[in-house]
Design a protein around this motif. Structure first.
Motif, PDB file in Angstrom:
ATOM      1  N   MET A   1       0.822  -1.217   0.000  1.00  9.64           N
ATOM      2  CA  MET A   1       0.000   0.000   0.000  1.00  9.64           C
ATOM      3  C   MET A   1       0.852   1.261   0.000  1.00  9.64           C
ATOM      4  SD  MET A   1      -3.090  -1.096  -0.098  1.00  9.64           S
ATOM      5  CE  MET A   1      -2.521  -2.480  -1.035  1.00  9.64           C
TER       6      MET A   1
ATOM      7  N   THR B   1      -2.201   5.158  -4.832  1.00  7.86           N
ATOM      8  CA  THR B   1      -3.485   4.448  -4.762  1.00  7.86           C
ATOM      9  C   THR B   1      -3.888   3.807  -6.087  1.00  7.86           C
ATOM     10  OG1 THR B   1      -4.216   5.876  -2.959  1.00  7.86           O
ATOM     11  CG2 THR B   1      -5.915   4.698  -4.178  1.00  7.86           C
TER      12      THR B   1
ATOM     13  N   LYS C   1     -13.580  -4.130  -6.146  1.00  8.91           N
ATOM     14  CA  LYS C   1     -12.367  -3.811  -5.395  1.00  8.91           C
ATOM     15  C   LYS C   1     -11.614  -2.664  -6.052  1.00  8.91           C
ATOM     16  CE  LYS C   1     -11.465  -5.236  -2.164  1.00  8.91           C
ATOM     17  NZ  LYS C   1     -10.816  -6.462  -1.736  1.00  8.91           N
TER      18      LYS C   1
ATOM     19  N   PHE D   1     -10.753   0.789  -4.028  1.00  7.47           N
ATOM     20  CA  PHE D   1      -9.433   1.418  -3.944  1.00  7.47           C
ATOM     21  C   PHE D   1      -9.451   2.824  -4.539  1.00  7.47           C
ATOM     22  CE2 PHE D   1      -7.309  -2.739  -3.137  1.00  7.47           C
ATOM     23  CZ  PHE D   1      -6.487  -2.314  -2.101  1.00  7.47           C
TER      24      PHE D   1
ATOM     25  N   HIS E   1      -3.888  -4.864  -6.995  1.00 12.98           N
ATOM     26  CA  HIS E   1      -4.591  -5.655  -5.981  1.00 12.98           C
ATOM     27  C   HIS E   1      -6.053  -5.882  -6.283  1.00 12.98           C
ATOM     28  CE1 HIS E   1      -1.325  -3.547  -3.491  1.00 12.98           C
ATOM     29  NE2 HIS E   1      -0.865  -4.695  -3.930  1.00 12.98           N
ATOM     30  N   ALA E   2      -6.523  -5.438  -7.434  1.00 15.14           N
ATOM     31  CA  ALA E   2      -7.931  -5.643  -7.763  1.00 15.14           C
ATOM     32  C   ALA E   2      -8.086  -6.528  -8.996  1.00 15.14           C
ATOM     33  CB  ALA E   2      -8.613  -4.292  -7.991  1.00 15.14           C
TER      34      ALA E   2
ATOM     35  N   THR F   1      -8.633  -7.776   0.183  1.00 10.74           N
ATOM     36  CA  THR F   1      -8.195  -8.411  -1.063  1.00 10.74           C
ATOM     37  C   THR F   1      -7.649  -9.808  -0.800  1.00 10.74           C
ATOM     38  OG1 THR F   1      -7.663  -6.273  -2.066  1.00 10.74           O
ATOM     39  CG2 THR F   1      -6.613  -8.215  -3.011  1.00 10.74           C
TER      40      THR F   1
ATOM     41  N   SER G   1      -2.379   0.488  -6.216  1.00  8.02           N
ATOM     42  CA  SER G   1      -3.083  -0.480  -5.370  1.00  8.02           C
ATOM     43  C   SER G   1      -4.302  -1.025  -6.091  1.00  8.02           C
ATOM     44  CB  SER G   1      -3.497   0.189  -4.051  1.00  8.02           C
ATOM     45  OG  SER G   1      -2.374   0.709  -3.379  1.00  8.02           O
ATOM     46  N   ALA G   2      -5.034  -0.151  -6.781  1.00 10.23           N
ATOM     47  CA  ALA G   2      -6.221  -0.592  -7.502  1.00 10.23           C
ATOM     48  C   ALA G   2      -5.848  -1.535  -8.647  1.00 10.23           C
ATOM     49  CB  ALA G   2      -6.982   0.624  -8.039  1.00 10.23           C
TER      50      ALA G   2
ATOM     51  N   LYS H   1      -6.562   2.028   3.360  1.00 13.46           N
ATOM     52  CA  LYS H   1      -5.995   1.161   2.330  1.00 13.46           C
ATOM     53  C   LYS H   1      -5.596  -0.193   2.900  1.00 13.46           C
ATOM     54  CE  LYS H   1      -3.195   2.890  -0.745  1.00 13.46           C
ATOM     55  NZ  LYS H   1      -2.065   3.628  -1.373  1.00 13.46           N
TER      56      LYS H   1
ATOM     57  N   LEU I   1      -8.617  -2.449   2.933  1.00 15.19           N
ATOM     58  CA  LEU I   1      -8.873  -2.994   1.602  1.00 15.19           C
ATOM     59  C   LEU I   1      -7.818  -4.023   1.212  1.00 15.19           C
ATOM     60  CD1 LEU I   1      -9.930   0.286  -0.237  1.00 15.19           C
ATOM     61  CD2 LEU I   1     -11.390  -1.469   0.765  1.00 15.19           C
ATOM     62  N   ALA I   2      -6.597  -3.847   1.687  1.00 11.89           N
ATOM     63  CA  ALA I   2      -5.538  -4.818   1.383  1.00 11.89           C
ATOM     64  C   ALA I   2      -5.865  -6.181   1.988  1.00 11.89           C
ATOM     65  CB  ALA I   2      -4.201  -4.310   1.906  1.00 11.89           C
TER      66      ALA I   2
END
Length: 671
Positions: free
Chosen positions: A242, A246, A341, A345, A253-254, A311, A249-250, A304, A307-308
């Motif tokens: 993270m 951002t 997701k 993010f 990790h999505a 995920t 991350s999206a 974040k 959300l991590a």
């Protein structure tokens, strides 16, 4: 049949090259739209491939050139396009395009703007290469490139030490998985003499079902999947990742990197179905990861980080699906998860943008009226991930839980509890972020504002897919026909390990309705508890934490897994390095190098002494004796003529005196 698959790869590659080589010379607006446009063009080509598959063959395998050939080891560059890879590239380029558009607004003030889009395009290219590769060698190359580009993106803000450490951690853990993939490829080639997918799937039945070789291949492949998809015990890199921007991350990790492990297992489903042990391990790893990560998300305070861990938990759901043989359900959840997701993010990024960089949800609140677009879109995403009907996550999650229930009841229980935890921690995050009064600093509160349109438009599009994206898998029990499973059916038909039947399951109507009702009930209970604790304030969360302080600290410190790894592996590795350093300095250098040097110096000293005092001494002694013995002679050798004349005269006198006496005696005798 000719395909446009190469252009799907070449479009983001071109964007990478242009921004990497000329980005600093171009206006920022041009850089951003080259980065986003190249991925958008890839999405258009992906739609064309989908149309070809829907109206033609089930798969398209095209070889473009031979990259390596030695004996029977042949590695062509071929692209394998079927319904699975096409679905993946649609998700990668579609969601990736929206994330790139969002990044145009989010990163507009960053000094590394062109570098950011170059890295993002490289990442998309690497992921597309991974899913389109027609053989294991190119899949592994794409696999490694994904790890490299994610390292660059996670450590994008390299001036921050935490970002550098996070990038390094991700790279090292993914490299562990790379090693497993390479050894799996070795085993496949040694036993089947083939590496391309079509040849592999046609020969895999030559290996005995449940045998040592097939199980070893599956487990080695699983090592790669576990590392890339952040499953137990190689999950710790993802929360640290993270540290990247951002949008990274999206993207990572999505919709892309973390789903690579899921894709790979599904691609190799023909192999996994021949190893019941490996399938069971996949299911157990997935279920354990799902509930393990969900429990940690309960107490996280960084938006974040919540959300991590979410995920990781949702990826655990996908692995659970694969382990119970529900390959289509796993890919279905991969797709719906990419929608909601990515939205979560990007919505978190919009919140952080509005809060002037603040990420602690304890310092937020009251944002529902100030950033309405962000609030409503995140609400839709939260309902989707919580599995509320008719949002996308409900359909994919319900399919997974239904198949787990058929396979093993305990797995269903774990997934069922995880569903409740997911609803709780996601609505906890939503309530703390958007509801109640604003807990931000006065200066931050004054500057809260909605994000610009390049950021809000992708949020609204993703919100639409988070709502209706799961309808393609509408269950038959409530009037649908699950078009998604039928779409993947031609490539996922196979034999289940236990029964030997075709991999299609139809539940009893009452049982399926019961399972749907149960999952909705547990999700509703999670939402209700979150509302009571964090919105209605009927019970103070602080009191709950104080009541179970050890449990709270255990969850807050993530079960101390990082500390255990540091103590058991990292610190011990450092100790080993320190020991080897001392061994090198004291033994290798001390005894070997320095000792040999000392011995050489001693030998040379002894040799010099022997040469000086014995060899040279004897020579000098001989010379000195010759000098002493020649001293009388040297007295006569003056070099002066007068001396020599005198000596001659003296000699003559002596001779005359000597011989004169004898002459006289001789004469007398004659007389």
């Amino acid at each position: 049949m000719e395909t446009l698959a190469p252009f799907v790869l070449l479009s983001p590659l071109a964007g990478f090259l242009v921004n990497a080589l000329f980005g600093r010379l171009l206006p920022r607006r041009v850089v951003g739209w080259i980065g986003a446009g190249s991925v958008g063009i890839g999405f258009i080509f992906s739609l064309n491939l989908l149309l070809q598959l829907l109206t033609g063959a089930h798969s398209l395998d095209q070889t473009y050139f031979t990259w390596w050939q030695s004996g029977d080891f042949n590695v062509p560059f071929n692209l394998y396009v079927d319904r699975l890879s096409t679905l993946m590239i649609l998700v990668i380029t579609g969601v990736g395009f929206l994330i790139h558009v969002y990044s145009v607004g989010y990163m507009r003030e960053d000094p590394g703007y062109s570098r950011f889009f170059a890295y993002m395009n490289l990442f998309v290219f690497s992921m597309l290469l991974l899913v389109l590769s027609g053989n294991l060698v190119w899949l592994i190359i794409g696999w490694a490139l994904v790890g490299l580009s994610s390292y660059l993106l996670i450590g994008f803000w390299f001036e921050r030490r935490s970002a550098v450490l996070a990038a390094r951690k991700a790279f090292v853990m993914n490299t562990i998985g790379d090693v497993g993939m390479v050894f799996a490829a070795f085993l496949i080639f040694l036993n089947l003499r083939v590496l391309d997918f079509q040849g592999l799937f046609s020969r895999v039945h030559q290996l005995p079902k449940g045998g040592t070789v097939i199980t070893a291949i599956c487990l080695l492949l699983l090592v790669g999947a576990v590392a890339k998809s952040a499953q137990l015990p190689l999950h710790t890199w993802l929360p640290d990742a993270m540290e990247g921007p951002t949008p990274v991350s999206a993207l990572i990790h999505a919709a892309t990197m973390v789903t690579a492990g899921v894709y790979m297992v599904v691609r190799m489903n023909a192999i996994y179905q021949l190893s019941p042990i490996a399938m069971d391990i996949v299911a157990i790893v997935g279920a354990a990861t799902a509930i393990f990560a969900a429990s940690m998300a309960l107490v996280q305070t960084d938006i974040k980080k919540v959300l991590a861990y979410s995920t990781i938990s949702q990826l655990g759901y996908m692995f659970l699906a694969l382990g119970v043989g529900a390959f289509a359900a796993g890919i279905f959840h991969l797709m719906t998860h990419a929608f909601f997701k990515a939205l979560l993010f990007l919505g978190a990024g919009s919140v952080i943008h509005a809060m002037s960089g603040e990420q602690d949800i304890r310092k937020m609140g009251g944002l529902d009226k100030k950033i309405k677009f962000t609030y409503y879109t995140m609400l839709i995403a939260t309902l989707a991930i919580a599995g509320i009907f008719p949002f996308a996550g409900f359909f994919s999650k319900d399919e997974i839980l239904g198949r787990a229930f058929d396979r093993f009841f305990l797995l269903w229980v774990v997934g069922f509890i995880t569903a409740g935890l997911t609803a709780f921690y996601m609505f906890r995050m939503l309530f703390l972020t958007f509801f109640g009064y604003c807990r931000a600093d006065e200066h931050v509160e004054k500057h809260i504002h909605e994000s610009p349109w390049p950021m809000t438009v992708p949020l609204m599009i993703l919100a639409g897919f988070s709502l209706i994206g799961g309808w393609i898998g509408w269950p038959e029990v409530i009037g649908g026909e699950n078009r998604f499973e039928k779409f993947l059916d031609p490539i996922l038909k196979g034999v289940l390990p236990e029964t030997g039947e075709v991999n299609i399951v139809h539940h009893a109507v009452l049982k399926e309705l019961f399972l749907m009702g149960a999952s909705l009930t547990i999700a509703g209970l999670g939402i209700f508890l979150a509302y009571q604790l964090y919105c209605a304030k009927r019970v103070a969360p602080e009191l709950v934490a104080k009541k179970w302080p050890r449990l709270y600290q255990l969850l807050f410190h993530k079960y101390y897994v990082d500390e255990i790894y540091d103590a058991a592996i990292v610190d011990r590795t450092k100790d080993l390095g320190t020991f080897l350093g001392k061994f090198d300095a004291n033994v290798i250098d001390g005894v070997g190098v320095n000792g040999a040097g000392w011995l050489a110096r001693f030998g040379s000293t002894l040799s010099m002494w022997w040469d000086k005092w014995i060899i040279d001494g004897l020579l000098n002694f001989t010379a000195k004796m010759a000098q002493l013995l020649s001293y009388p002679v040297r007295l006569l050798q003056t070099g002066m003529f007068s001396s020599y004349a005198m000596l001659i005269l003296v000699g003559l006198v002596v001779l005359l005196a000597y011989y004169g006496h004898h002459v006289q005696v001789l004469l007398r005798s004659v007389r």
